[in-house]
Design an enzyme around this catalytic site. Structure first.
Site, PDB file in Angstrom:
ATOM      1  N   ASP A   1       0.903  -1.156   0.000  1.00  0.00           N
ATOM      2  CA  ASP A   1       0.000   0.000   0.000  1.00  0.00           C
ATOM      3  C   ASP A   1       0.935   1.197   0.000  1.00  0.00           C
ATOM      4  O   ASP A   1       1.573   1.503   1.015  1.00  0.00           O
ATOM      5  CB  ASP A   1      -0.878   0.019   1.260  1.00  0.00           C
ATOM      6  CG  ASP A   1      -1.873   1.155   1.189  1.00  0.00           C
ATOM      7  OD1 ASP A   1      -1.468   2.280   0.826  1.00  0.00           O
ATOM      8  OD2 ASP A   1      -3.059   0.941   1.486  1.00  0.00           O
ATOM      9  N   HIS A   2       1.046   1.857  -1.143  1.00  0.00           N
ATOM     10  CA  HIS A   2       2.150   2.826  -1.259  1.00  0.00           C
ATOM     11  C   HIS A   2       1.993   4.017  -0.302  1.00  0.00           C
ATOM     12  O   HIS A   2       2.967   4.711  -0.038  1.00  0.00           O
ATOM     13  CB  HIS A   2       2.357   3.266  -2.709  1.00  0.00           C
ATOM     14  CG  HIS A   2       1.409   4.316  -3.197  1.00  0.00           C
ATOM     15  ND1 HIS A   2       0.138   4.022  -3.589  1.00  0.00           N
ATOM     16  CD2 HIS A   2       1.550   5.646  -3.350  1.00  0.00           C
ATOM     17  CE1 HIS A   2      -0.465   5.149  -3.964  1.00  0.00           C
ATOM     18  NE2 HIS A   2       0.366   6.153  -3.829  1.00  0.00           N
TER      19      HIS A   2
ATOM     20  N   HIS B   1      -5.801   2.938   1.126  1.00  0.00           N
ATOM     21  CA  HIS B   1      -5.032   4.091   1.614  1.00  0.00           C
ATOM     22  C   HIS B   1      -5.695   4.788   2.808  1.00  0.00           C
ATOM     23  O   HIS B   1      -5.043   5.083   3.803  1.00  0.00           O
ATOM     24  CB  HIS B   1      -4.824   5.107   0.497  1.00  0.00           C
ATOM     25  CG  HIS B   1      -4.258   4.531  -0.760  1.00  0.00           C
ATOM     26  ND1 HIS B   1      -3.374   3.475  -0.761  1.00  0.00           N
ATOM     27  CD2 HIS B   1      -4.423   4.841  -2.068  1.00  0.00           C
ATOM     28  CE1 HIS B   1      -3.038   3.188  -2.004  1.00  0.00           C
ATOM     29  NE2 HIS B   1      -3.665   3.990  -2.815  1.00  0.00           N
TER      30      HIS B   1
END
Ligand code: BG6
Length: 508
Positions: A197-198, A260
């Site tokens: 999950d950047h 996010h």
């Protein structure tokens, strides 16, 4: 500028701790993600001296091409997308270490080619390299690739570590996420799997942990006695670009909220972990997700708002509405905006509303968390001339103006006791005088170090889907056109309907 960076004791790039020799294998090596994010991130790691001293990259994708052609592709991608202009020497030595296999992911030849090159590279160096398989492909290939690696014994390596990095989207709903977990775990152990999950790689997101647990001032206030509400926003000014095929099947809830925004929420509200080890941190995050009650089907329309952008002006030009975008069906019911109200039902947070909002084609790009404290019980200087007295607010600005801002009430100079809000600011740019690394730099490095703290665990992904699933389910029974908002605007007027009376969304 470089000298300033070196002299400033506060600046420190990505740590140059020794990392075991590693071969990074990218599936989907010619795709959009590899081009825009992965290759530039790997270059920047090389530039910082943070890559393992002995490092190889093997790209795999369907098109056939010799190694040199792939190197040209990689050079172009890095020159175009790297956050710093590439240095020729660093770039050339990185490109030299790149190899390429052209075959489709269900073709046994792909894995034979890969195994041969990886073995050759190990033999050349005389040590077994760790292997990191990075799945940057369409999600339909995740399981196929994991199984194929397992069948050929590429999931283990004597004397070295083997890891699997899985890109988003991780499932389409709870059932598919569970199935994907089962598939991957039938080949790899959980400790080998790194779900990306950047947002977790963003400096400002990690700083939330430091802000909370490294400063004595906030933690005593961080609970239902002092916090009135929280607003978490991820607004984008861009539209869906060329991603209609993916986006129209996803929508804002799956694309941003399930991953996010719920990650931001867990970091904001988790209990202090005993240590910052991967499992201690993730245990605490999972507890938060379990404490969030998903809306009941009848409640969805009261707690969740969805909408679509209509034509308008964004990024300085006239832009089409979502339904006019190429590749989107004219009667699509996919949301490009969502706002919702959640609560964390535990000792610390019971009764504090937590509002989430995400959308495309909004007035500007901003990701922030606004923590609003309760108002003071009695304001003795409510005189005419006081301007907009508001309760204290702590704004954690994730992007683009990375930093933290605390609003206080201050006296306006002069003979009268007039007050107005002012801000105490911490801006990354001025405090650290250096550019933050891109999220992917940190995350790729962590996969090579074997540190899973900033990656989602199997139970964590499933718990997050468990919150979103009932909303998707309720929406699947409601048909008809969605409310619209003009591109470039503050979002739909309906977005405020889920807020407590008298409350407003922070302006974008
Ligand atoms: C991705 C979404 O995960 O995040 C995109 O698929 C979105 O739709 C992007 O644009 C936003 O990331 P960032 O880092 O620009 O906030």
């Amino acid at each position: 500028m470089a000298t300033v960076e070196q002299e400033n004791p506060l600046t420190e790039g990505l740590e140059r701790a020794p990392v075991h020799p590693t071969t990074l294998i990218i599936f989907g090596a010619t795709g959009d993600l590899a081009q825009r994010k992965l290759l530039p991130a790997i270059y920047n790691l090389a530039h910082e001296g943070a890559l393992p001293e002995r490092f190889n990259l093997i790209g795999i994708a369907r098109s056939e091409q010799p190694d040199d052609e792939y190197r040209d592709f990689a050079r172009e991608a890095i020159e175009k997308h790297s956050r710093r202009p590439p240095d020729e020497t660093v770039l050339n030595s990185l490109l030299e270490r790149m190899r390429y296999v052209g075959a489709s992911f269900d073709d046994p030849a792909a894995y034979e080619g890969l195994a041969n090159i990886a073995r050759e590279l190990d033999d050349e160096a005389g040590v077994p390299f760790n292997r990191v398989f990075y799945l940057a492909t369409a999600p339909s290939f995740f399981e196929t690739i994991a199984r194929a690696l397992g069948e050929r014994g590429l999931d283990r390596r004597e004397g070295a570590e083997v890891r699997l990095v899985v890109e988003k989207p991780f499932g389409h709903d709870l059932a598919s996420a569970r199935e994907l977990n089962r598939g991957l775990l039938s080949v790899f152990d959980e400790r080998q799997i790194f779900r990306i999950d950047h947002y977790l790689g963003k400096e400002t997101v990690q700083n939330m942990l430091v802000l909370r647990f490294g400063n004595g001032i906030f933690e005593p206030l961080w609970n239902r006695s002092y916090i009135d509400n929280v607003q978490i926003t991820a607004a984008e000014d861009i539209g869906i670009g060329t991603r209609a095929e993916y986006y129209d099947r996803s929508g804002a809830l799956r694309d941003i909220v399930q991953n996010h925004l719920l990650q931001l929420l867990t970091i904001l509200s988790m209990e202090p972990p005993v240590s910052f080890s991967a499992d201690e941190v993730r245990n605490e995050k999972v507890k938060v997700l379990h404490a969030i009650k998903p809306p009941e089907p009848d409640d969805v329309s009261k707690r969740v708002v969805r909408a679509q952008y209509a034509a308008g002006v964004a990024e300085g030009k006239e832009v089409p509405g979502y339904l006019e975008e190429q590749g989107v069906a004219t009667d699509s019911e996919t949301e490009t905006f969502v706002s919702l109200r959640l609560g964390v039902d535990n000792w610390r947070w019971a009764g504090v509303p937590i509002y989430l909002r995400a959308g495309k084609r909004l007035a500007r790009r901003v990701t922030e968390i606004a923590v609003t404290l309760k108002p003071v019980p009695h304001l003795a200087f409510q005189q005419s001339g006081s301007l907009g007295v508001q309760p204290n607010q702590l704004i954690l600005n994730v992007q683009p103006n990375e930093g933290v801002s605390l609003s206080l009430v201050a006296k306006i100079p002069g003979a009268r006791m007039r007050v107005r809000p002012v801000h105490m600011e911490f801006a990354y740019g001025t405090s650290f005088m250096s550019q933050s690394p891109e999220a992917y730099e940190r995350l790729i490095l962590d996969t090579m170090r074997g540190d899973a703290t900033l990656f989602a665990r199997d139970d964590e992904v499933e718990a997050a889907w468990g919150i979103v699933d009932p909303i998707l389910e309720a929406w699947s029974h409601a048909s008809g056109p969605l409310p619209q908002y003009a591109a470039g605007s503050q979002g739909p007027s309906e977005a405020g309907a889920i807020l407590e009376p008298g409350m407003e969304w922070r302006p974008l």
